[in-house]
Design a protein around this motif. Structure first.
Motif, PDB file in Angstrom:
ATOM      1  N   GLY A  48     110.027  40.482 -18.095  1.00  0.00           N
ATOM      2  CA  GLY A  48     108.688  40.389 -18.653  1.00  0.00           C
ATOM      3  C   GLY A  48     107.710  41.408 -18.098  1.00  0.00           C
ATOM      4  N   LEU A  49     106.544  41.472 -18.742  1.00  0.00           N
ATOM      5  CA  LEU A  49     105.550  42.499 -18.441  1.00  0.00           C
ATOM      6  C   LEU A  49     104.879  42.285 -17.085  1.00  0.00           C
ATOM      7  CD1 LEU A  49     103.959  44.993 -19.350  1.00  0.00           C
ATOM      8  CD2 LEU A  49     102.363  43.456 -20.530  1.00  0.00           C
ATOM      9  N   ASP A  50     104.500  41.049 -16.776  1.00  0.00           N
ATOM     10  CA  ASP A  50     103.813  40.799 -15.501  1.00  0.00           C
ATOM     11  C   ASP A  50     104.712  41.176 -14.326  1.00  0.00           C
ATOM     12  OD1 ASP A  50     101.573  39.526 -13.895  1.00  0.00           O
ATOM     13  OD2 ASP A  50     103.264  38.277 -13.261  1.00  0.00           O
ATOM     14  N   TYR A  51     105.971  40.772 -14.387  1.00  0.00           N
ATOM     15  CA  TYR A  51     106.940  41.119 -13.340  1.00  0.00           C
ATOM     16  C   TYR A  51     107.079  42.636 -13.244  1.00  0.00           C
ATOM     17  CZ  TYR A  51     111.433  41.153 -10.827  1.00  0.00           C
ATOM     18  OH  TYR A  51     112.432  41.368  -9.919  1.00  0.00           O
ATOM     19  N   HIS A  52     107.197  43.284 -14.386  1.00  0.00           N
ATOM     20  CA  HIS A  52     107.377  44.739 -14.430  1.00  0.00           C
ATOM     21  C   HIS A  52     106.198  45.445 -13.758  1.00  0.00           C
ATOM     22  CE1 HIS A  52     108.918  48.530 -16.021  1.00  0.00           C
ATOM     23  NE2 HIS A  52     107.725  48.799 -16.532  1.00  0.00           N
ATOM     24  N   GLN A  53     104.990  45.032 -14.088  1.00  0.00           N
ATOM     25  CA  GLN A  53     103.809  45.686 -13.532  1.00  0.00           C
ATOM     26  C   GLN A  53     103.672  45.419 -12.037  1.00  0.00           C
ATOM     27  OE1 GLN A  53     100.814  44.127 -16.237  1.00  0.00           O
ATOM     28  NE2 GLN A  53     100.888  45.975 -17.495  1.00  0.00           N
ATOM     29  N   ARG A  54     103.947  44.199 -11.608  1.00  0.00           N
ATOM     30  CA  ARG A  54     103.860  43.897 -10.177  1.00  0.00           C
ATOM     31  C   ARG A  54     104.935  44.642  -9.389  1.00  0.00           C
ATOM     32  NH1 ARG A  54     104.737  38.783  -8.552  1.00  0.00           N
ATOM     33  NH2 ARG A  54     105.654  38.045 -10.507  1.00  0.00           N
ATOM     34  N   LEU A  55     106.109  44.792  -9.995  1.00  0.00           N
ATOM     35  CA  LEU A  55     107.183  45.544  -9.349  1.00  0.00           C
ATOM     36  C   LEU A  55     106.768  46.997  -9.143  1.00  0.00           C
ATOM     37  CD1 LEU A  55     110.259  45.546  -8.470  1.00  0.00           C
ATOM     38  CD2 LEU A  55     110.731  46.354 -10.790  1.00  0.00           C
ATOM     39  N   LEU A  56     106.193  47.600 -10.164  1.00  0.00           N
ATOM     40  CA  LEU A  56     105.824  49.011 -10.093  1.00  0.00           C
ATOM     41  C   LEU A  56     104.597  49.262  -9.229  1.00  0.00           C
ATOM     42  CD1 LEU A  56     108.018  49.173 -12.218  1.00  0.00           C
ATOM     43  CD2 LEU A  56     106.583  50.739 -13.523  1.00  0.00           C
ATOM     44  N   GLN A  57     103.864  48.205  -8.905  1.00  0.00           N
ATOM     45  CA  GLN A  57     102.735  48.325  -7.981  1.00  0.00           C
ATOM     46  C   GLN A  57     103.135  47.985  -6.548  1.00  0.00           C
ATOM     47  OE1 GLN A  57      99.722  49.701  -8.758  1.00  0.00           O
ATOM     48  NE2 GLN A  57     100.821  50.122 -10.662  1.00  0.00           N
ATOM     49  N   GLY A  58     104.417  47.664  -6.342  1.00  0.00           N
ATOM     50  CA  GLY A  58     104.906  47.420  -4.996  1.00  0.00           C
ATOM     51  C   GLY A  58     104.828  45.988  -4.526  1.00  0.00           C
ATOM     52  N   GLU A  59     104.442  45.062  -5.405  1.00  0.00           N
ATOM     53  CA  GLU A  59     104.260  43.672  -5.003  1.00  0.00           C
ATOM     54  C   GLU A  59     105.576  42.893  -4.941  1.00  0.00           C
ATOM     55  OE1 GLU A  59     101.340  41.815  -7.489  1.00  0.00           O
ATOM     56  OE2 GLU A  59     100.009  43.567  -7.415  1.00  0.00           O
ATOM     57  N   ASN A 134     116.386  38.105 -22.860  1.00  0.00           N
ATOM     58  CA  ASN A 134     116.009  36.765 -22.413  1.00  0.00           C
ATOM     59  C   ASN A 134     115.140  36.122 -23.489  1.00  0.00           C
ATOM     60  OD1 ASN A 134     114.963  34.480 -21.201  1.00  0.00           O
ATOM     61  ND2 ASN A 134     114.340  35.498 -19.304  1.00  0.00           N
ATOM     62  N   PRO A 135     115.627  35.084 -24.172  1.00  0.00           N
ATOM     63  CA  PRO A 135     114.846  34.476 -25.259  1.00  0.00           C
ATOM     64  C   PRO A 135     113.498  33.919 -24.815  1.00  0.00           C
ATOM     65  CG  PRO A 135     117.127  33.724 -25.315  1.00  0.00           C
ATOM     66  CD  PRO A 135     116.956  34.459 -24.024  1.00  0.00           C
ATOM     67  N   ALA A 136     113.342  33.666 -23.521  1.00  0.00           N
ATOM     68  CA  ALA A 136     112.080  33.121 -23.015  1.00  0.00           C
ATOM     69  C   ALA A 136     111.015  34.207 -22.834  1.00  0.00           C
ATOM     70  CB  ALA A 136     112.319  32.406 -21.685  1.00  0.00           C
ATOM     71  N   ILE A 137     111.420  35.469 -22.928  1.00  0.00           N
ATOM     72  CA  ILE A 137     110.500  36.590 -22.725  1.00  0.00           C
ATOM     73  C   ILE A 137     110.097  37.161 -24.084  1.00  0.00           C
ATOM     74  CG2 ILE A 137     110.251  38.902 -21.762  1.00  0.00           C
ATOM     75  CD1 ILE A 137     110.375  36.805 -19.608  1.00  0.00           C
ATOM     76  N   PRO A 138     108.805  37.216 -24.384  1.00  0.00           N
ATOM     77  CA  PRO A 138     108.370  37.801 -25.663  1.00  0.00           C
ATOM     78  C   PRO A 138     108.604  39.310 -25.688  1.00  0.00           C
ATOM     79  CG  PRO A 138     106.472  37.260 -24.306  1.00  0.00           C
ATOM     80  CD  PRO A 138     107.669  36.706 -23.589  1.00  0.00           C
ATOM     81  N   ALA A 139     108.402  39.900 -26.838  1.00  0.00           N
ATOM     82  CA  ALA A 139     108.682  41.334 -27.019  1.00  0.00           C
ATOM     83  C   ALA A 139     107.529  42.176 -26.485  1.00  0.00           C
ATOM     84  CB  ALA A 139     108.925  41.629 -28.492  1.00  0.00           C
ATOM     85  N   TYR A 140     107.743  42.760 -25.308  1.00  0.00           N
ATOM     86  CA  TYR A 140     106.811  43.742 -24.757  1.00  0.00           C
ATOM     87  C   TYR A 140     107.339  45.131 -25.086  1.00  0.00           C
ATOM     88  CZ  TYR A 140     105.213  39.716 -22.039  1.00  0.00           C
ATOM     89  OH  TYR A 140     104.743  38.488 -21.662  1.00  0.00           O
ATOM     90  N   ASN A 206     102.678  44.066 -33.231  1.00  0.00           N
ATOM     91  CA  ASN A 206     103.253  42.732 -33.038  1.00  0.00           C
ATOM     92  C   ASN A 206     103.671  42.462 -31.595  1.00  0.00           C
ATOM     93  OD1 ASN A 206     102.992  42.109 -35.772  1.00  0.00           O
ATOM     94  ND2 ASN A 206     105.009  42.921 -36.287  1.00  0.00           N
ATOM     95  N   ALA A 207     103.515  43.445 -30.719  1.00  0.00           N
ATOM     96  CA  ALA A 207     103.963  43.292 -29.332  1.00  0.00           C
ATOM     97  C   ALA A 207     103.108  42.265 -28.588  1.00  0.00           C
ATOM     98  CB  ALA A 207     103.902  44.638 -28.617  1.00  0.00           C
ATOM     99  N   ALA A 208     103.756  41.549 -27.675  1.00  0.00           N
ATOM    100  CA  ALA A 208     103.037  40.579 -26.838  1.00  0.00           C
ATOM    101  C   ALA A 208     102.230  41.282 -25.752  1.00  0.00           C
ATOM    102  CB  ALA A 208     104.023  39.605 -26.211  1.00  0.00           C
ATOM    103  N   GLY A 209     102.545  42.522 -25.474  1.00  0.00           N
ATOM    104  CA  GLY A 209     101.850  43.320 -24.467  1.00  0.00           C
ATOM    105  C   GLY A 209     102.485  44.688 -24.376  1.00  0.00           C
ATOM    106  N   LEU A 210     101.788  45.615 -23.752  1.00  0.00           N
ATOM    107  CA  LEU A 210     102.250  46.998 -23.690  1.00  0.00           C
ATOM    108  C   LEU A 210     102.270  47.507 -22.256  1.00  0.00           C
ATOM    109  CD1 LEU A 210     100.103  48.466 -26.620  1.00  0.00           C
ATOM    110  CD2 LEU A 210     102.469  47.667 -26.754  1.00  0.00           C
ATOM    111  N   SER A 211     103.305  48.288 -21.942  1.00  0.00           N
ATOM    112  CA  SER A 211     103.326  49.030 -20.686  1.00  0.00           C
ATOM    113  C   SER A 211     103.237  50.511 -21.028  1.00  0.00           C
ATOM    114  CB  SER A 211     104.600  48.729 -19.895  1.00  0.00           C
ATOM    115  OG  SER A 211     105.738  49.240 -20.564  1.00  0.00           O
TER     116      SER A 211
END
Length: 255
Positions: A48-59, A134-140, A206-211
């Protein structure tokens, strides 16, 4: 053959192409960033997007199980021989003729790919979003933007202001993106009836969010190190060594 909507059908398409003597995926990674696209999309679809962004920020450490899941999925594609070989010597443009000559079936690339397609071949190609994992993750989706900027040491005047307003205007945006086959960031722009622009715009809307992109969502040093590590992984297929290298880079550049 229908475009794959999920991971299982994607693997089925890859295997079908391989059995027919066609390499499923072409990639040119001489400039490294194309391999980062595979990491980004696998991570977005798995974690998912939140995980992806936190990973790339070092969190989040790159040794986290979620990151391992990404590389295990990627390794599966590599182990099965679904990518073209010798990609390290090609840039993305040099990798495209494999599809032109029906030696490869797919590629992961941005809309700018369509701007460089030979006109006679354009109708031979179609687009599908990266498959769900992962069906639980929307399309980012990935949507990096190219920016034209005036440096902060430049003295602003009416000429510079007029230029900025002109390139931000609907007329310039339409003409520029129609030629480049890129999608305008301004939703009011009415682009030409181009298949790739229309489909790409639909997916983004239609995306749930963008990176942005790996080297744009992290700092410059981590971006440079990461894209090299991803490309090396495509050669080594060593998950443990790759996670260790990425974690070392995180600790050096993000902490």
């Amino acid at each position: 053959m229908q475009p794959p909507a999920d991971w299982k059908s994607f693997l089925n398409v890859c295997e079908t192409l391989k059995n027919a003597g066609i390499t499923p995926i072409t990639i040119g990674a001489a400039n490294k960033w194309t391999s980062a696209a595979w990491f980004d999309y696998l991570n977005l679809r798995i974690n998912g997007l939140d995980y992806h962004q936190r990973l790339l920020q070092g969190e989040i450490p790159f040794t986290d199980k979620g990151v391992r899941d990404v590389f295990e999925k990627w390794k599966l594609l590599l182990d099965k021989g679904y990518f073209t070989t010798r990609y390290n010597g090609w840039d993305w443009q040099q990798a495209m003729p494999f599809m032109y000559h029906k030696m490869a079936g797919m590629t992961l690339i941005g809309n700018f790919f369509a701007g460089g397609l030979p006109p006679l071949l354009k109708e031979d190609f179609r687009f599908f979003p990266f498959p769900q994992i992962n069906p639980a993750i929307p399309a980012y989706e990935e949507a990096p933007m190219d920016l034209l900027m005036v440096p902060n040491y430049t003295k602003m005047n009416k000429t510079v202001e007029h230029y900025l307003l002109s390139i931000a205007g609907l007329d310039f945006q339409k003409r520029y993106n129609d030629v480049s086959s890129m999608i305008s960031p301004n939703k009011q722009v009415q682009s030409k009836d181009d298949y790739f622009i229309q489909q790409g715009q639909k997916v983004l809307n239609n995306a749930a969010g963008l990176s942005q992109f790996f080297d744009r969502d992290t700092n410059e040093k981590m971006g440079s190190a990461g894209t090299v590590i991803f490309t090396e992984f495509m050669d080594s297929k060593n998950v443990d060594a790759t996670l260790s290298a990425l974690e070392n880079a995180r600790q050096a550049y993000l902490l």
